[in-house]
Design a protein around this motif. Structure first.
Motif: not given
Length: 302
Positions: A92-117
């Motif tokens: 779960v990402l909150m303001p200030g958190d960082i995450l690395l995602i690999d485009s060569a693998r499946p992924s799943d993102f769910t955005f809550g209210d007023a998410s900005q990245q």
């Protein structure tokens, strides 16, 4: 906003996401969906400001197969909340958190209210090279408030506010960000397996002797104490051919030299300096890797 309007808005947002970041699928999560993406490129820096509420983005094996470019996404959460998952990792990402995602693998993102990245594209080969092919922990959150997260986000935000930056400067920013995040992205290597140990010893030996014309797979195998077959197998597990890696590493160093405005090294001496015994072969190899001759490459940065 009614359901039909929300879905129409989502489809446009998804199309914009796919244009800027690659293939994704997904769905609006109810009538309250909103979304916007503002892609930008500054030299080698490719990033997007992504705003969304009540949406899900999926990258299934189908979307992975459709994408030709292998890259990483460094996701910097600015506001709101987002749930992100890849492989067995879920965060779960909150303001200030960082995450690395690999485009060569499946992924799943769910955005809550007023998410900005901010989603920053990091070239896969550059990450591997700077991290010395140490296994990268994908989907592992770098928590807000940690020194790495604070410094990395400050560097990125400062860079995105610039009006103009040279290619060399933007590449330096990418390298600095990758190096800065390295402690958080790499797992513990206190007890690597034997193949990993051989691989890292090989890379260290290559870096030490990269300018030596005598550097070759036979020399590395002899100095490390492993058979040629074993050495080739270790590199093959990383998707590499050792002789090609040595050549590309030399060419990359030559390119770095040509991008440096302070360098006074003549083109005629550049290849010899970094282990190429034949100037014609060096020029041909450089053009194959970068698309232009060394002289033309230098002019780009002069």
């Amino acid at each position: 906003m009614n359901t039909a309007t929300a879905q129409q808005h989502f489809q446009q947002w998804l199309a914009d996401i796919n244009h800027a970041c690659g293939e994704f699928d997904g769905a609006a999560l109810g009538d309250a969906f909103s979304g916007e993406i503002r892609p930008r490129q500054l030299g080698a820096l490719r990033f997007s400001h992504v705003s969304s509420s009540h949406a899900r983005l999926l990258r299934t094996p189908r979307e992975v197969q459709r994408s030709s470019e292998h890259k990483y996404f460094a996701v910097f959460q600015l506001k709101g909340m987002a749930n992100m998952a890849q492989d067995d990792a879920r965060e779960v990402l909150m303001p200030g958190d960082i995450l690395l995602i690999d485009s060569a693998r499946p992924s799943d993102f769910t955005f809550g209210d007023a998410s900005q990245q901010i989603s920053l594209i990091l070239p896969h080969d550059r990450v591997d090279q700077l991290l010395r092919f140490t296994p990268v922990e994908i989907g592992r959150k770098i928590p807000a408030g940690s020194p790495v997260a604070l410094l990395a986000q400050q560097m990125l935000l400062s860079s995105t506010q610039l009006d103009e930056v040279s290619l060399a400067e933007s590449e330096a920013v990418i390298d600095a960000l990758i190096s800065l995040m390295r402690p958080a992205l790499c797992g513990s290597d206190s007890n690597p397996d034997p193949h990993e140990r051989i691989f890292r010893k090989s890379l260290a030996l290559i870096e030490t002797h990269i300018a030596d014309e005598a550097l070759c797979p036979e020399m590395i195998a002899r100095d490390i104490g492993v058979s040629m077959r074993g050495l080739y197998r270790v590199f093959a597990k990383k998707g590499l051919v050792i002789a090609q890696y040595i050549k590309n590493r030399r060419l990359d160093i030559c390119a770095e030299t040509l991008r440096n405005p302070q360098s006074t090294l003549k083109l005629s001496a550049l290849g010899y300096t970094w282990g190429f015994s034949n100037s014609s072969y060096f020029t041909t190899a450089f053009k194959q890797r970068f698309g232009v001759s060394p002289g033309e490459y230098r002019k780009r940065y002069s």
